[in-house]
Scaffold this active site. Structure first.
Site, PDB file in Angstrom:
ATOM      1  N   LYS A  67       5.291  17.728  26.381  1.00  0.00           N
ATOM      2  CA  LYS A  67       6.180  17.794  27.194  1.00  0.00           C
ATOM      3  C   LYS A  67       5.901  17.386  28.885  1.00  0.00           C
ATOM      4  O   LYS A  67       4.876  17.551  28.906  1.00  0.00           O
ATOM      5  CB  LYS A  67       6.115  19.962  27.539  1.00  0.00           C
TER       6      LYS A  67
ATOM      7  N   LYS B 238      -1.040  22.310  33.747  1.00  0.00           N
ATOM      8  CA  LYS B 238       0.381  23.072  34.386  1.00  0.00           C
ATOM      9  C   LYS B 238       0.393  23.912  33.279  1.00  0.00           C
ATOM     10  O   LYS B 238       0.595  25.566  33.301  1.00  0.00           O
ATOM     11  CB  LYS B 238       0.767  22.171  34.193  1.00  0.00           C
TER      12      LYS B 238
ATOM     13  N   LYS C 214       4.104  12.729  29.963  1.00  0.00           N
ATOM     14  CA  LYS C 214       5.129  12.332  30.952  1.00  0.00           C
ATOM     15  C   LYS C 214       6.022  10.882  30.899  1.00  0.00           C
ATOM     16  O   LYS C 214       5.037  10.125  30.082  1.00  0.00           O
ATOM     17  CB  LYS C 214       4.358  12.368  32.489  1.00  0.00           C
TER      18      LYS C 214
ATOM     19  N   THR D  71      12.160  24.881  39.576  1.00  0.00           N
ATOM     20  CA  THR D  71      10.828  24.781  40.448  1.00  0.00           C
ATOM     21  C   THR D  71      10.597  25.030  41.795  1.00  0.00           C
ATOM     22  O   THR D  71       9.306  25.621  42.356  1.00  0.00           O
ATOM     23  CB  THR D  71      10.538  23.358  40.150  1.00  0.00           C
TER      24      THR D  71
END
Length: 473
Positions: free
Chosen positions: A72, A96, A108, A196
């Protein structure tokens, strides 16, 4: 805004932080090497038609760890994107996800363009072609690798990705789970856009709640008297500032690439945002002191600094000028390891990026679950809960002979909406994860920072996953 994204040392910085933490874990060197390494790095180029000619676009997708599936991570649209940066961000995603107990490996993506230099049609062509390349190499899918928005991308780009994937995978039941951060109309989830920033605010709120820790740095507990400077007025920075204000903090400074503004009495974030939309700049906002060099804005008096722009913004050159006692990393890698060492020696606290900005991937996880289950959160139980609560209130009123005021009645019987459930899940995740990190910090002698503690916790969790999979004896 200063930026050294093209320097090929971001991944090295992440690995240095990993190595600093690994010594506290006791895991075999080979297993640690496996956890640290990027498993798959896909670098590719593709042409797009532009005007009367063609332009070749550079792009990447990195899958850092496959200890959990799918992997992810967002897709960054930026002229400053490079392979080192994408590898570093993919690695941070792995750690994370482990920190907030989301069952994904890290990944990413990056497309080397400046979005504002392209028309909407050209951006759509670039996004769809990028997605096609990922599909050809099996680098995207609801059970393989699930992209999301990042710097320079948003709901629009995610909808193009979803449509391209569904077109090339007809009949796949879970196809919409191939990407998160989609518009609500395309089965995205409420609360994802601000997740976020909301997570950053939760992280800061939880940090300053601990009286013992605040006393050590000369602050009182709670957000009520805290002065905050935020760097970046994009999605993360704006929502961080917005929710911190709602929680009682005062935003005294805002920094953007065109400059910075400061007002010790406080800034109204929505008014600044509207001013920038109207004029194209935060400079010139009434009542604020302005700085043409945005980096000066970071150095003004405050209690909490939230760098929510790009990496390598706080370095050895400016760290000693920072007056904040707490730095909350809304962006990925805004503080260099050397700067963090100095800030720690100065008695400050850094809330690390790998925890602080994990709200996005947490709510992306909720969206992915929604897409796989094919039902919105709250849809099946909201009305039942309201009817059950109403029956309970009616029974109490008949037994006591007293009626409950209508405004209180509505508050009591109300069932939870999807947004309320998402925010509740995010809040619980951020609270639990912060205290998990802090407990590691306190329980392992020698650990000096929350970042090292966060790395230790994530390394331990990933190591257990490899062992349970039988990949490591």
């Amino acid at each position: 805004m200063a930026n050294t994204a093209n320097d090929t040392n971001f991944f090295t910085d992440v690995c240095k932080n990993f190595d600093d933490a690994a010594q506290f874990t006791g895991h075999p060197e080979g297993l640690l090497s496996q956890i640290k390494a990027c498993n798959s790095v896909y670098r590719f180029q593709f042409p797009i038609r532009r005007g009367n000619g063609f332009e070749v676009i550079d792009a990447w997708r990195v899958e850092h760890s496959h200890h959990m599936s799918p992997t992810k991570g967002g897709i960054r649209y930026s002229e400053m994107v490079n392979e080192d940066e994408v590898m570093a961000l993919a690695a941070l995603m792995t750690y994370k996800c482990a920190i907030v107990n989301v069952p994904f490996g890290g990944a990413k993506g990056g497309i080397k363009i400046t979005p504002k230099n392209y028309t909407t049609g050209e951006l759509e062509n670039i996004t769809r072609r990028y997605t096609t390349e990922l599909i050809k190499k099996n680098f995207i899918g609801p059970g393989i690798d699930v992209p999301a928005p990042d710097y320079g991308s948003g709901e629009r780009e995610m909808s193009w990705i979803a449509d391209t994937y569904m077109t090339m995978n007809p009949g796949q039941l879970d196809a919409l789970g191939c990407v998160t951060g989609k518009p609500i109309a395309l089965h995205g989830i409420r609360g994802r856009k601000e997740a976020t920033g909301r997570g950053v605010a939760y992280a800061i709120r939880e940090c300053v709640r601990v009286t013992e820790d605040m006393q050590k740095i000369g602050l009182t507990a709670g957000l009520g008297d805290k002065r905050v400077i935020v760097q970046g007025l994009g999605n993360v920075g704006y929502h961080s500032a917005k929710f911190l204000t709602e929680f009682g903090a005062t935003i005294v400074g805002l920094c953007e690439y065109e400059g910075a503004i400061y007002n010790a009495n406080g800034l109204n974030v929505d008014e600044v945002f509207a001013h920038r939309k109207l004029t194209g700049s935060i400079l010139g906002f009434p009542g604020a002191t302005e700085f043409k060099n945005s980096m000066e804005g970071l150095e003004q008096p405050c209690d909490i600094l939230v760098p929510a722009a790009l990496e390598n913004q706080i370095t050895v050159e400016n760290i000693k000028n920072i007056k904040a006692k707490i730095i909350a990393e809304g962006a990925n890698g805004p503080c260099t390891p050397e700067a963090e060492d100095i800030f720690t020696q100065m008695g400050g606290i850094i809330i690390p990026d790998m925890y602080c900005n994990a709200g996005g991937v947490t709510v992306s996880y909720f969206e992915w679950l929604k897409n796989l289950s094919h039902v919105a959160f709250g849809r099946m139980e909201k009305r039942y809960a309201e009817n059950s609560n109403a029956n309970l209130i009616n029974t109490l009123e008949s037994l006591t002979g007293q009626s409950i005021p209508s405004e209180h009645r509505l508050m009591i019987i109300k069932g939870a909406s999807e947004l309320e459930l998402v925010n509740s899940g995010l809040e619980d995740t951020m609270i639990h994860s912060y205290h998990e990190i802090r407990e590691t910090l306190l329980s392992k002698p020698g650990i000096q920072t929350l970042r090292t503690a966060a790395f230790v916790g994530s390394i331990d969790k990933i190591a257990v996953s490899y062992m349970n999979l039988g990949i490591w004896p």
